[in-house]
Design a protein around this motif. Structure first.
Motif, PDB file in Angstrom:
ATOM      1  N   PHE A  90       1.058  -1.120  -0.135  1.00  0.00           N
ATOM      2  CA  PHE A  90      -0.020   0.117   0.061  1.00  0.00           C
ATOM      3  C   PHE A  90       0.932   1.095   0.057  1.00  0.00           C
ATOM      4  O   PHE A  90       1.895   1.339   0.860  1.00  0.00           O
ATOM      5  CB  PHE A  90      -0.737   0.236   1.293  1.00  0.00           C
ATOM      6  CG  PHE A  90      -2.134  -0.870   1.107  1.00  0.00           C
ATOM      7  CD1 PHE A  90      -3.442  -0.368   0.359  1.00  0.00           C
ATOM      8  CD2 PHE A  90      -2.152  -2.114   1.663  1.00  0.00           C
ATOM      9  CE1 PHE A  90      -4.247  -1.044   0.237  1.00  0.00           C
ATOM     10  CE2 PHE A  90      -3.271  -2.824   1.535  1.00  0.00           C
ATOM     11  CZ  PHE A  90      -4.541  -2.459   0.740  1.00  0.00           C
ATOM     12  N   SER A  91       0.804   1.943  -0.921  1.00  0.00           N
ATOM     13  CA  SER A  91       1.519   3.178  -1.175  1.00  0.00           C
ATOM     14  C   SER A  91       1.124   4.442  -0.123  1.00  0.00           C
ATOM     15  O   SER A  91      -0.128   4.497   0.090  1.00  0.00           O
ATOM     16  CB  SER A  91       1.500   3.819  -2.607  1.00  0.00           C
ATOM     17  OG  SER A  91       2.170   2.807  -3.565  1.00  0.00           O
ATOM     18  N   GLN A  92       1.953   5.087   0.268  1.00  0.00           N
ATOM     19  CA  GLN A  92       1.707   6.309   1.321  1.00  0.00           C
ATOM     20  C   GLN A  92       1.269   7.348   0.715  1.00  0.00           C
ATOM     21  O   GLN A  92       1.750   7.923  -0.424  1.00  0.00           O
ATOM     22  CB  GLN A  92       3.018   6.347   2.003  1.00  0.00           C
ATOM     23  CG  GLN A  92       2.683   7.409   3.320  1.00  0.00           C
ATOM     24  CD  GLN A  92       4.070   7.642   4.137  1.00  0.00           C
ATOM     25  OE1 GLN A  92       5.009   6.864   3.922  1.00  0.00           O
ATOM     26  NE2 GLN A  92       3.718   8.700   5.278  1.00  0.00           N
ATOM     27  N   ASP A  93       0.327   7.955   1.171  1.00  0.00           N
ATOM     28  CA  ASP A  93      -0.212   9.090   0.871  1.00  0.00           C
ATOM     29  C   ASP A  93       0.398  10.239   1.395  1.00  0.00           C
ATOM     30  O   ASP A  93       0.376  10.498   2.701  1.00  0.00           O
ATOM     31  CB  ASP A  93      -1.894   9.380   0.891  1.00  0.00           C
ATOM     32  CG  ASP A  93      -2.334  10.728   0.234  1.00  0.00           C
ATOM     33  OD1 ASP A  93      -1.943  11.896   0.396  1.00  0.00           O
ATOM     34  OD2 ASP A  93      -3.360  10.398  -0.590  1.00  0.00           O
ATOM     35  N   PHE A  94       1.109  11.233   0.678  1.00  0.00           N
ATOM     36  CA  PHE A  94       1.918  12.706   1.526  1.00  0.00           C
ATOM     37  C   PHE A  94       1.099  13.665   1.091  1.00  0.00           C
ATOM     38  O   PHE A  94       1.771  14.773   1.222  1.00  0.00           O
ATOM     39  CB  PHE A  94       3.261  12.402   0.552  1.00  0.00           C
ATOM     40  CG  PHE A  94       4.005  11.224   0.830  1.00  0.00           C
ATOM     41  CD1 PHE A  94       4.762  11.004   2.088  1.00  0.00           C
ATOM     42  CD2 PHE A  94       4.009  10.312  -0.198  1.00  0.00           C
ATOM     43  CE1 PHE A  94       5.624   9.909   2.140  1.00  0.00           C
ATOM     44  CE2 PHE A  94       4.842   9.271  -0.110  1.00  0.00           C
ATOM     45  CZ  PHE A  94       5.550   9.063   1.210  1.00  0.00           C
ATOM     46  N   SER A  95      -0.138  13.920   0.937  1.00  0.00           N
ATOM     47  CA  SER A  95      -0.671  14.975   0.626  1.00  0.00           C
ATOM     48  C   SER A  95      -0.872  16.042   1.673  1.00  0.00           C
ATOM     49  O   SER A  95      -1.281  17.153   1.262  1.00  0.00           O
ATOM     50  CB  SER A  95      -2.191  14.833  -0.206  1.00  0.00           C
ATOM     51  OG  SER A  95      -2.841  13.746   0.474  1.00  0.00           O
ATOM     52  N   ASN A  96      -0.893  15.645   2.880  1.00  0.00           N
ATOM     53  CA  ASN A  96      -0.779  16.491   3.942  1.00  0.00           C
ATOM     54  C   ASN A  96       0.324  17.453   4.177  1.00  0.00           C
ATOM     55  O   ASN A  96      -0.027  18.624   4.264  1.00  0.00           O
ATOM     56  CB  ASN A  96      -1.026  15.651   5.298  1.00  0.00           C
ATOM     57  CG  ASN A  96      -2.505  15.065   5.593  1.00  0.00           C
ATOM     58  OD1 ASN A  96      -3.261  15.273   4.900  1.00  0.00           O
ATOM     59  ND2 ASN A  96      -2.280  14.093   6.167  1.00  0.00           N
ATOM     60  N   GLN A  97       1.436  17.105   3.465  1.00  0.00           N
ATOM     61  CA  GLN A  97       2.590  17.868   3.747  1.00  0.00           C
ATOM     62  C   GLN A  97       3.213  18.291   2.317  1.00  0.00           C
ATOM     63  O   GLN A  97       4.290  19.201   2.223  1.00  0.00           O
ATOM     64  CB  GLN A  97       3.810  17.253   4.562  1.00  0.00           C
ATOM     65  CG  GLN A  97       4.594  18.233   5.352  1.00  0.00           C
ATOM     66  CD  GLN A  97       5.212  17.490   6.359  1.00  0.00           C
ATOM     67  OE1 GLN A  97       5.251  16.519   6.656  1.00  0.00           O
ATOM     68  NE2 GLN A  97       5.692  18.522   7.316  1.00  0.00           N
ATOM     69  N   TRP A  98       2.738  17.654   1.335  1.00  0.00           N
ATOM     70  CA  TRP A  98       3.574  17.833   0.241  1.00  0.00           C
ATOM     71  C   TRP A  98       2.501  18.228  -1.211  1.00  0.00           C
ATOM     72  O   TRP A  98       1.347  17.708  -0.957  1.00  0.00           O
ATOM     73  CB  TRP A  98       4.145  16.482  -0.324  1.00  0.00           C
ATOM     74  CG  TRP A  98       5.307  16.044   0.366  1.00  0.00           C
ATOM     75  CD1 TRP A  98       5.309  15.501   1.717  1.00  0.00           C
ATOM     76  CD2 TRP A  98       6.704  16.261   0.075  1.00  0.00           C
ATOM     77  NE1 TRP A  98       6.578  15.307   2.089  1.00  0.00           N
ATOM     78  CE2 TRP A  98       7.474  15.748   0.969  1.00  0.00           C
ATOM     79  CE3 TRP A  98       7.451  16.867  -0.946  1.00  0.00           C
ATOM     80  CZ2 TRP A  98       8.653  15.504   1.069  1.00  0.00           C
ATOM     81  CZ3 TRP A  98       8.781  16.829  -1.153  1.00  0.00           C
ATOM     82  CH2 TRP A  98       9.343  16.155  -0.025  1.00  0.00           C
ATOM     83  N   GLU A 131      -7.152   4.589  -3.196  1.00  0.00           N
ATOM     84  CA  GLU A 131      -5.807   4.047  -2.704  1.00  0.00           C
ATOM     85  C   GLU A 131      -4.972   3.760  -3.669  1.00  0.00           C
ATOM     86  O   GLU A 131      -5.332   2.861  -4.687  1.00  0.00           O
ATOM     87  CB  GLU A 131      -5.742   3.312  -1.206  1.00  0.00           C
ATOM     88  CG  GLU A 131      -6.345   3.873  -0.075  1.00  0.00           C
ATOM     89  CD  GLU A 131      -6.362   2.940   0.934  1.00  0.00           C
ATOM     90  OE1 GLU A 131      -5.229   3.015   1.680  1.00  0.00           O
ATOM     91  OE2 GLU A 131      -7.179   2.128   1.081  1.00  0.00           O
ATOM     92  N   VAL A 132      -3.533   3.870  -3.592  1.00  0.00           N
ATOM     93  CA  VAL A 132      -2.596   3.223  -4.579  1.00  0.00           C
ATOM     94  C   VAL A 132      -1.861   2.020  -4.149  1.00  0.00           C
ATOM     95  O   VAL A 132      -1.519   1.798  -3.004  1.00  0.00           O
ATOM     96  CB  VAL A 132      -1.622   4.161  -4.892  1.00  0.00           C
ATOM     97  CG1 VAL A 132      -0.606   3.632  -5.735  1.00  0.00           C
ATOM     98  CG2 VAL A 132      -2.088   5.415  -5.631  1.00  0.00           C
ATOM     99  N   ILE A 133      -2.079   0.875  -4.760  1.00  0.00           N
ATOM    100  CA  ILE A 133      -1.523  -0.250  -4.391  1.00  0.00           C
ATOM    101  C   ILE A 133      -0.634  -0.416  -5.392  1.00  0.00           C
ATOM    102  O   ILE A 133      -0.829  -0.670  -6.522  1.00  0.00           O
ATOM    103  CB  ILE A 133      -2.588  -1.746  -4.290  1.00  0.00           C
ATOM    104  CG1 ILE A 133      -3.783  -1.180  -3.466  1.00  0.00           C
ATOM    105  CG2 ILE A 133      -2.061  -2.806  -3.909  1.00  0.00           C
ATOM    106  CD1 ILE A 133      -4.851  -2.197  -3.529  1.00  0.00           C
ATOM    107  N   THR A 134       0.848  -0.877  -5.122  1.00  0.00           N
ATOM    108  CA  THR A 134       1.868  -1.283  -5.917  1.00  0.00           C
ATOM    109  C   THR A 134       2.432  -2.580  -5.883  1.00  0.00           C
ATOM    110  O   THR A 134       2.440  -3.284  -4.849  1.00  0.00           O
ATOM    111  CB  THR A 134       2.959  -0.399  -5.489  1.00  0.00           C
ATOM    112  OG1 THR A 134       2.770   0.963  -5.371  1.00  0.00           O
ATOM    113  CG2 THR A 134       4.382  -0.689  -6.186  1.00  0.00           C
ATOM    114  N   PHE A 135       2.422  -3.215  -7.169  1.00  0.00           N
ATOM    115  CA  PHE A 135       2.868  -4.557  -7.202  1.00  0.00           C
ATOM    116  C   PHE A 135       4.328  -4.607  -8.091  1.00  0.00           C
ATOM    117  O   PHE A 135       4.428  -4.030  -8.962  1.00  0.00           O
ATOM    118  CB  PHE A 135       2.035  -5.339  -8.407  1.00  0.00           C
ATOM    119  CG  PHE A 135       0.438  -5.560  -7.403  1.00  0.00           C
ATOM    120  CD1 PHE A 135       0.376  -6.930  -6.881  1.00  0.00           C
ATOM    121  CD2 PHE A 135      -0.486  -4.563  -7.617  1.00  0.00           C
ATOM    122  CE1 PHE A 135      -0.869  -6.919  -6.217  1.00  0.00           C
ATOM    123  CE2 PHE A 135      -1.479  -4.691  -6.986  1.00  0.00           C
ATOM    124  CZ  PHE A 135      -1.980  -5.979  -6.330  1.00  0.00           C
TER     125      PHE A 135
END
Length: 759
Positions: free
Chosen positions: A17-25, A104-108
């Protein structure tokens, strides 16, 4: 279905599960290079260079996804959306697979890290959905992916003797799966066959080289490496469309077939009769990578103009519907001032070679959004590399070019290009204006612009806006082979007006304007202590110290004015203690690409391979370290940094996109009217630092408890300080109300604020 999918995600944790950074970036990506597109229901799913957006045709709005939302930042090769499972699938050049599920972004990483496949053969070419299975066409074979269970299935190596071959597309018709290849013809097999991993189950229908396959109006169509679209019936191919040039791709909707060439998109009906065609012309040119028709509207995915929308009934009107952004993701030079950011996209290699010359225009970001000055408006200037905003007139901007001279912009309009033919700037090829190599520049207190000019003796120029000639400083005194010096990088000025220039093999050259004395720090200078004569970055911090970034490490010159009285000036290493208490040099052997001091005089340091470091003002403490693994940076090679002192925002320029970090360190204010602390209150679980901003330069900040006991004191170096909520670093302070007492440097102005801490 959603409940079942969430259950499967819990049972089979085989992905990331990729992290969401939108709070600070914030990601400031360019959406002008479109690599692929797909239409489903009322939405267009669009893959730009390394980000995607989803355009709603009803509301005419877009939702973007980038590294800030968890995407990898790698080059996107194809995109698809499953309406049945409401999943958007993204394929990459390097074999990475990412899904957008419920935002949500899921990375394989299965394909990316598969050791039996060469790294150059992992590109994902195409997606096709049949029942619950997504067939992934790659450069090595076909991979199954179960969209219901969200997991990989079998991999089919269908080349001769089970070898790896490039699959360009698949489709399924009447329980038969068809696959086109780039050199092994068209293959098929029974899709219900449980043994498709056996290459013997696959038959070659026709030989040849094919770019893709699709199912249109119950007909199987393929397109070869030429201008033909052909219908496949058994082992017979019949030409149904003859295009004007090589067919790049074909897309379908319910009633239409769109054939894409590099210079046109043509829409055909079910009888293969042409309905409309959008053609690139001299006055309205475009280069296509993809296109599709949807609801009597044609969407063109161009290489540099974004996604263009054309109504079938008005082919002469093209509307750009790409999200706003800079002209390119190759952000080479940036400069921020008072909530405005300028961006250039010039390019040169490590040897200061700008060829092939890049003409990409200029971009500007304000609170109103993006303004782009196209490549056709910059008077032919190429390789734009460095920006200086006139502090006395912020609507006047000068941009250095490592080939064309100095570009002037006034009120967002390009007004002049200064070169050897109309000014004192010099070319190193007689009378040739494309060899005027300018780079780092800085304004002095008198409003003059100092610019370095490479490969000539007069390597430092003083240019006065409004004039044409320059005051020349001959640097051959410090650099005997100034003409042979390949290039200069940065130019900075200290409080006393002394100038410092960094370059390729010249180290640092200092110039005292008053005495005209020069000094040099380089390997040729005894005891200079530079780890490399290749200096890429210079920064005068708020203590008037010169920070030097080289090809192999970092140094500091603590006394910039006194250095001109020294016979052998020397820069100093920064020695820190590692986790085991062993002394070591800060950023030893790292290639430093930029250094910037923020409003707290802390240092942001960009590197060529390790991302960005954030250090305390003296470099002794690492406050943060951002890389591709823990931040939305799309690459660890960061080319430039700029800090907006008015907001604290820190901008990072990379060759794969522009990122903004919402920093808290601001520049000094003129008074103490707006002193504020945040977060306030400090709630349980908060582990960061409290920022106190709105300070004047060198303000005295004391923090006491309600009884007057001093727990912290600091002299600000800029417009803000940060407190770790400890009593002078010994222990965390208890819950309660704390007083922030601020006194200006001249002690004529004071203010008091309150801060509540809840443990």
């Amino acid at each position: 279905m959603r409940y079942f999918r969430q259950l499967i995600l819990l049972i089979f944790p085989v992905f990331l599960f990729s992290q969401d950074f939108s709070n600070q970036w914030t990601g400031h990506y360019s959406y002008f290079q479109i690599n692929d597109s797909y239409a489903a229901e009322n939405k267009i799913y669009v893959a730009s260079e390394n980000a995607v957006f989803i355009y709603d045709t009803d509301t005419r709005t877009s939702e973007t996804f980038s590294t800030v939302n968890g995407l990898s930042g790698e080059t996107v090769s194809t995109i698809y959306h499953s309406s049945i499972f409401d999943i958007t699938v993204i394929g990459y050049d390097n074999g990475l697979l990412e899904l957008i599920v419920d935002d949500e972004v899921i990375t394989f990483i299965d394909i990316l890290e598969k050791p039996t496949i060469p790294p150059t053969q992992k590109r994902i070419n195409h997606f096709f959905e049949n029942d619950n299975t997504l067939y992934i066409s790659t450069e090595f074979g076909i991979v199954e992916f179960n969209l219901e269970r969200i997991e990989f299935g079998d991999t089919f190596f269908v080349g001769p003797a089970g070898s790896q071959i490039n699959i360009t597309g698949t489709t399924v018709s009447d329980n038969v799966i068809y696959a086109t290849t780039s050199g092994n013809g068209v293959l098929n097999a029974n899709v219900t066959n449980p043994n498709l991993v056996d290459f013997n189950q696959w038959a070659t229908l026709v030989p040849g080289q094919y770019r893709g396959i699709t199912l249109f109006n119950d007909q199987i169509l393929v397109w070869e490496n030429n201008n033909l679209v052909r219908r496949l019936e058994g082992t017979v191919l019949t030409t149904v469309i003859t295009a004007t040039s090589d067919v790049i791709d074909v897309s379908i909707d319910s009633n239409n077939l769109t054939v894409i060439n590099s210079d046109r998109a043509s829409v055909f009906d079910t009888n293969f009769d042409e309905v409309i065609s959008a053609i690139s012309t001299t006055g309205d040119s475009f280069l296509l990578n993809t296109a599709l028709s949807f609801n009597n509207t044609l969407y063109l995915g161009t290489d540099s103009r974004g996604l263009l929308e054309i109504d079938f009934n008005n082919l002469n009107t093209k509307t750009s519907i790409s999200p706003a952004g800079p002209l390119s993701n190759f952000t080479f030079g940036i400069e921020a001032l008072n909530n405005t950011l300028w961006v250039v996209f010039g390019q040169y290699d490590v040897n200061f070679n700008p060829f092939p010359l890049q003409q990409r225009g200029v971009s500007k970001l304000t609170s109103d959004g993006w303004l782009n000055i196209s490549k056709d408006e910059v008077l032919g200037a190429t390789s734009l590399s460095h920006i200086s905003i006139n502090p006395n007139n912020e609507d006047q901007v000068f941009i250095s070019s490592l080939s064309s001279g100095l570009l002037e912009i006034n009120d967002n309009v390009v007004t002049n290009l200064y070169n050897n033919l109309n000014s004192g700037f010099e070319t190193f090829v007689t009378n040739d204006p494309i060899f005027v190599f300018l780079n780092g520049s800085v304004f002095d207190n008198d409003g003059n612009l100092w610019v370095n000019n490479a490969r000539v003796n007069n390597g430092l120029k003083r240019f006065s806006p409004g004039a044409t000639q320059t005051f020349n400083v001959n640097l051959s005194e410090s650099i005997p082979n100034a003409i042979g010096n390949l290039g200069f990088t940065d130019t900075v000025i200290d409080r006393e007006g002394n100038l410092f220039v960094g370059g390729f093999n010249s180290g640092v050259v200092g110039y005292n304007v008053s005495t005209e004395n020069q000094i040099q720090l380089s390997g040729e200078t005894e005891g200079s202590n530079l780890p490399s004569d290749y200096v890429l970055a210079l920064e005068i911090d708020r203590n008037n110290q010169l920070w030097i970034g080289t090809f192999r490490g970092i140094r500091v010159l603590f006394n910039t004015s006194g250095v001109f009285q020294q016979s052998n000036p020397k820069a100093s290493q920064i020695i820190i203690l590692d986790e085991e208490g062993v002394p070591q040099e800060l950023l030893f052997d790292q290639t430093i690409t930029d250094i910037e001091a923020d409003g707290s005089n802390n240092k942001w340091v960009a590197t060529a391979s390790s991302g960005v470091f954030y250090f305390s003002s003296d470099g002794q403490e690492t406050l943060a370290h951002f890389t591709v693994d823990n931040s939305p940076l799309p690459t660890n090679n960061v080319l430039d940094i700029s800090i907006d002192d008015s907001t604290g925002s820190v901008y990072f320029a990379t060759e794969k996109g522009l990122l903004e970090f919402k920093g808290t360190a601001t520049g000094p204010e003129d008074n103490l009217d707006n002193v504020v602390a945040f977060p306030n209150p400090v709630r349980p679980g908060f582990s960061g630092r409290v920022t106190i901003k709105g300070l004047t330069s060198r303000s005295n900040v004391k923090i006491t408890d309600i009884e007057g006991n001093l727990v912290y004191e600091e002299i600000s170096e800029g417009g803000s300080i940060q407190w770790d909520t400890t009593a002078f670093g010994r222990h965390r302070v208890a819950s309660g109300v704390y007083l922030i007492l601020v006194t200006g440097e001249d002690q004529a102005e004071t203010t008091v604020s309150k801060l509540l801490i809840v443990r």
